[in-house]
Design an enzyme around this catalytic site. Structure first.
Site, mmCIF file in Angstrom:
data_model
loop_
_atom_site.group_PDB
_atom_site.id
_atom_site.type_symbol
_atom_site.label_atom_id
_atom_site.label_comp_id
_atom_site.label_asym_id
_atom_site.label_seq_id
_atom_site.Cartn_x
_atom_site.Cartn_y
_atom_site.Cartn_z
ATOM 1 N N SER A 189 0.802 -1.215 0.000
ATOM 2 C CA SER A 189 0.000 0.000 0.000
ATOM 3 C C SER A 189 0.843 1.278 0.000
ATOM 4 O O SER A 189 1.648 1.493 -0.904
ATOM 5 C CB SER A 189 -0.941 -0.059 1.200
ATOM 6 N N GLY A 211 -1.651 -1.051 14.267
ATOM 7 C CA GLY A 211 -1.682 -2.415 13.750
ATOM 8 C C GLY A 211 -0.618 -2.632 12.680
ATOM 9 O O GLY A 211 -0.429 -3.748 12.209
HETATM 10 C C1 16G Z 1 -4.272 -0.658 7.543
HETATM 11 C C2 16G Z 1 -5.740 -0.797 7.321
HETATM 12 C C3 16G Z 1 -6.406 0.550 7.375
HETATM 13 C C4 16G Z 1 -6.075 1.231 8.676
HETATM 14 C C5 16G Z 1 -4.594 1.272 8.920
HETATM 15 C C6 16G Z 1 -4.311 1.742 10.321
HETATM 16 C C7 16G Z 1 -6.865 -2.397 5.897
HETATM 17 C C8 16G Z 1 -6.978 -2.955 4.519
HETATM 18 N N1 16G Z 1 -6.002 -1.403 6.035
HETATM 19 O O1 16G Z 1 -3.689 0.083 6.508
HETATM 20 O O2 16G Z 1 -7.782 0.351 7.257
HETATM 21 O O3 16G Z 1 -6.580 2.542 8.680
HETATM 22 O O4 16G Z 1 -4.071 -0.021 8.776
HETATM 23 O O5 16G Z 1 -2.949 1.646 10.577
HETATM 24 O O6 16G Z 1 -7.539 -2.833 6.815
HETATM 25 P P1 16G Z 1 -2.395 1.716 12.050
HETATM 26 O O7 16G Z 1 -3.002 0.587 12.832
HETATM 27 O O8 16G Z 1 -0.932 1.639 11.910
HETATM 28 O O9 16G Z 1 -2.831 3.049 12.604
HETATM 29 ZN ZN ZN Z 2 -3.761 1.079 0.251
#
Ligand code: 16G
Ligand code: ZN
Length: 548
Positions: A65, A519
């Site tokens: 991504s 995450g």
């Molecule tokens: C991932 C998630 C996105 C979320 C982001 C948060 C999917 C396909 N993608 O990119 O939805 O906003 O993680 O990231 O679920 P973080 O947990 O590092 O803040």
């Molecule tokens: Zn993406």
């Protein structure tokens, strides 16, 4: 026996890297690309097993991504085109971390037994493979294929370089008997777009900007695809920048624009006032922006919350046209259940706005799988993360109802306004990706709604005014020490921290703040909101100190 030796033999070619523990997070596995061959090989096995289990075609996408170009990742799409079922995530973690071929085989055998997976199934398992433009993609794709074919009879079908939403769309299409090709994807999008354009009300006033749009392609797959796709679109004039000539995601893309609130590379003062949009590296996120006049590279950001609000407004309007006068009659006056889904990152002003519209607003934890699942509970569920990932889901039952309403309306002389509203809703269900958030289909829907309303990007941005906010990340020893509840709005661990956060929040009018473990990165994130930027900044940094 044949199966066992095949697995052992191929697994021996993909030893896992030493001392690395990977986990199937919100976005699948993600890491430096050099660490991922064995993981991707093993996810190939998992995808083939998933296909055996469900009797359907499964997807495997290689992308990281918006991450830097040296990273890569892998995720699995379920038969519906949505994310891999959460029940299988622990198995994904387990096999990714199995130290040697024998322990891998043992895990697979046990899991297959638990899940009643029969290896000699009636139809061969099939996995559709896709990758983004990262240079590491090709080798990883090969590893995935070898994983798939280490299940006897399994087929890996390479869909080539595609956006993440294209791959999800193709999986969904295949399982519904629709041709799963890029051209059928483009055809469905362009024909539903044309249908919506033809259903624009007559005599719309133009409000400022025209039908020209400038798109930042993040130097990734989305820009490339849009450059090709735009030739199939009439009534829209798109210029695509950052189509891959520069470094992927470096100072470009939806994630950068949304987080930094500045114009991406290749955009500047000369673009002031233009309607601009930015895709992320795999084109599943979309934000809009306009460059502010005389302010170097500062922008007005139109984020996922505002895209959600625009979509909600349009859908609600079509539903009220459809229901106009219906309550007085006793025949078929079904009121569609429309709901919107956000996360705690949604700007407070957007949530207020949506509630004032009379909409049901639900919060879920961060991550598409949670939002998607919730949105699927409504007849029409619209979900968006502030970062620009989102879509509109139509339930099967509601679509059936809508189709029959549409038929009835066509055959009676009754108000063509209603019939048009039904046609518009059906076209939206075709245009907007039902599998996952999709920047290309989202962009087309935004464009058609702006034309329908006769709105400029400025007018759209005026729907409500974002509360100033600040996001910080704090590096900590162990981010799992932070445990949240109520859609991440409350920290239940470490004990006492929420009380301390509340004390800080109380110091600011309209203050709101939460913390959550990321995450995707080894950090704890802090989000704060207040009536002024200084207050939001101060609240965020005082809470960050509590976490530290
Ligand atoms: C991932 C998630 C996105 C979320 C982001 C948060 C999917 C396909 N993608 O990119 O939805 O906003 O993680 O990231 O679920 P973080 O947990 O590092 O803040
Ligand atoms: Zn993406």
């Amino acid at each position: 026996e044949k199966q066992q030796s095949l697995l052992l033999e191929s697994a021996a070619r993909f030893p896992p890297p030493k001392g690395v523990k990977l986990s199937y997070g919100t976005a699948g596995f993600r890491a430096d690309a050099s660490l991922l061959e064995s993981t991707v090989f093993r996810v190939g096995i998992l995808a083939a097993l998933r296909s055996l289990k469900t009797g359907s075609v499964i997807g495997l996408m290689i992308t990281a991504s918006h991450n830097q170009v040296s990273d890569n990742g892998v995720k699995v799409a379920d038969p519906s085109g949505g994310m891999l079922t959460q029940d299988w995530e622990p198995f994904a973690d387990a096999i990714a971390n199995a130290p040697d071929p024998h322990s891998l085989l043992q895990l697979i055998t046990e899991f297959a037994k638990e899940e009643d997976i029969v290896f000699e199934g009636r139809q061969p398992p099939e996995v559709l493979l896709g990758r983004d433009t990262r240079p590491s993609g090709e080798a990883l794709l090969d590893a995935a294929k070898q994983g798939i074919t280490s299940i006897v009879g399994a087929i890996g079908t390479d869909m080539g370089v595609v956006t993440t939403p294209q791959l999800h769309w193709m999986v969904r299409a295949r399982n519904r008997g629709i041709e799963a090709s890029e051209s059928s994807y483009f055809h469905q999008l362009s024909s539903s777009f044309r249908c919506l354009m033809d259903l624009k009300p007559e005599g719309i006033r133009k409000n400022g900007d025209d039908n020209a749009l400038v798109v930042d392609g993040a130097d990734g797959v989305g820009g490339e695809k849009l450059e090709h796709f735009k030739k199939m679109l009439t009534g829209l004039c798109i210029e695509v920048r950052n189509r891959g000539e520069g470094m992927l995601n470096e100072g470009v893309g939806a994630d950068y624009v949304q987080k930094e609130k500045v114009a991406p590379r290749g955009f500047g003062p000369a673009d002031a006032g233009l309607r601009c949009a930015s895709l992320d590296g795999d084109a599943d996120r979309l934000v809009y922006f306009s460059v502010i006049l005389n302010e170097s590279n500062k922008i007005e950001l139109v984020d996922g919350d505002k895209i959600l609000s625009l979509f909600a407004l349009f859908i609600k309007e079509q539903l009220s046209i459809l229901n106009d006068g219906e309550s007085k009659k006793d025949n078929d006056s079904y009121q569609a259940h429309l709901g919107v889904v956000q996360t705690a990152y949604a700007n407070g002003a957007s949530t207020d706005y949506l509630k004032e519209m009379g909409l049901e607003v639900v919060l879920t934890p961060t991550g598409v799988k949670y939002l998607h699942e919730k949105a699927a509970e409504f007849d029409i569920g619209i979900y968006f993360e502030a970062n620009g990932h989102g879509t509109i889901l139509f339930s099967e039952a509601y679509l059936c109802r809508l189709e029959s309403t549409h038929k009835t309306l066509l055959s009676t002389s009754e108000g063509s306004a209603k019939q048009k509203a039904a046609s518009r809703l059906l076209a939206v269900s075709q245009l907007i990706n039902q599998a996952v958030g999709d920047a290309l289909s989202g962009l087309l829907l935004v464009e058609v709604i702006l034309q329908y309303m006769g709105w400029s990007i400025c007018r759209w941005n005026e729907l409500y005014h974002d509360l100033p906010s600040r996001q910080l990340k704090v590096k900590v020893g162990d981010r799992t020490a932070v445990v949240t509840a109520n859609a991440e709005t409350v920290a239940v661990q470490p004990v006492g921290i929420q009380e301390a956060i509340n004390t800080e929040i109380a110091k600011y009018p309209r203050g709101r703040c939460f913390i959550r473990p990321s995450g995707t990165e080894d950090v704890v994130r802090v989000y704060a909101e207040a009536t002024t930027q200084d207050a939001a900044d101060a609240l965020a940094s005082s809470v960050a100190r509590l976490v530290d």
